[in-house]
Design an enzyme around this catalytic site. Sequence first.
Site, mmCIF file in Angstrom:
data_model
loop_
_atom_site.group_PDB
_atom_site.id
_atom_site.type_symbol
_atom_site.label_atom_id
_atom_site.label_comp_id
_atom_site.label_asym_id
_atom_site.label_seq_id
_atom_site.Cartn_x
_atom_site.Cartn_y
_atom_site.Cartn_z
ATOM 1 N N LYS A 268 0.826 -1.213 0.000
ATOM 2 C CA LYS A 268 0.000 0.000 0.000
ATOM 3 C C LYS A 268 0.855 1.256 0.000
ATOM 4 O O LYS A 268 0.460 2.292 -0.561
ATOM 5 C CB LYS A 268 -0.964 -0.013 1.190
ATOM 6 C CG LYS A 268 -0.307 -0.035 2.575
ATOM 7 C CD LYS A 268 -0.176 1.335 3.185
ATOM 8 C CE LYS A 268 0.459 1.274 4.562
ATOM 9 N NZ LYS A 268 0.562 2.606 5.200
ATOM 10 N N THR A 325 -3.867 5.697 2.832
ATOM 11 C CA THR A 325 -2.535 6.167 2.484
ATOM 12 C C THR A 325 -2.514 6.918 1.163
ATOM 13 O O THR A 325 -1.736 7.845 0.982
ATOM 14 C CB THR A 325 -1.557 4.975 2.417
ATOM 15 O OG1 THR A 325 -1.710 4.184 3.599
ATOM 16 C CG2 THR A 325 -0.126 5.443 2.327
#
Length: 420
Positions: A268, A325
């Site tokens: 991620k 994120t």
Amino acid sequence: MAEITSVTFWRYPSIGSLFVGLVILANICFETEAFSFTPSQSNIIQPPSSLRNYVLNGRPTSSRPISPLYMKANPPPYPVRITVMGGGNFGLALASVVAKKGIPTTLLVRSDDVADELNETHRHPRYMSDIKLPRTVRATTDKKAALADATYIIHAVPVQYTRAFLETIKDVIPANVPILAASKGIETSSLGFMTDILKECLGEDRSYAFLSGPSFAREICEGVATAVVIASEDLMLADDLADLMAGEDFAVFTSRDVIGVEVGGAVKNVIAIAAGMCEGLGLGTNAMSGLVTRGCGEMRRLGIYLGARPSTISGLSGVGDTFGTCFGPLSRNRKFGYRLGKGETPEEIRASMTEVAEGVDTSIALVKMIKKRCKGYRLDLKYPILFGVADIIEGKMKPLEGLQGLMNFPTRMENYDERF
């Protein structure tokens, strides 16, 4: 989230049946107001204020008031003391989480000046200095004193510094004390995940757990509603840690899928760098959404190949953490990518950053690991975003060239590995 039962009741069905029956009877009495019941503060918690309609035990909460018999899990039969290793943003956040539960918490830091400042003002002089930590958090640089009486250890040292750090403290960590790792990424030297590093440095005779999910440190400290997952091969450890850390603003779920949680936590950050570059280049929402979605597809493909469960990749530690994120303003990896898209070099960005963007080193290690562990034809076509980010960070191409390459990608089925 508080649990209404403990593992004891599941292991002993007769006790479990008696307990469930008593709970049902008490709920009936309470809801019909058959008698007046004043809950004791020692075993009752109020319904979560900010998570009132969230999830209890994996099921949506109902709209009716929650009974006073919404009980805390049984406390451990021994005093709990927690040591947090690492005084960065996330170490401070997790220290705050457990300290707010009234658990004595020791923060192991590198600098005496930082330790003194934390103990005197309850604020870190560099990281989130406007946030005041609970008074039950005490800081020290004395490794032996910090770890000697710990019942649980939380590891929040960045991945690339973990091995060197563990070498300095492995002889003073008490035997059999479980470790909860909150660091995400892949080590550049060994190409291993945190589970590999911990077992190599501290042995396989202790239990390990791994925390991940969309969880910015500042929001945790400010009491903003957050949901994470703790994965461990020892599910009883994961359950105990969830009970210790969960609160009305900090929901903790559990899993046995360690590799799935680790893959999500590493990949991620790389996708977030790509998303930041997309924003820095001003390519718009359509491009950003497509890029992040395709990146999640590469995460799923890699995770399944390494043995992860698809449900873990689509859960908090995978897609959930990726969303936070890629789109969150507090993301260091997204900011790094944004500055790349604006024309800065990786060296210039690193020189001006005070915090670690784990995705930078992880992107290069990730490609090396894929080439080493994944077999098959044209890996660059299976993981074009992951390979492209690594090439950009290594200076092999410019951000715009990489994103144009994705747009000119050969037309195929959206998920070619599901064509049958």
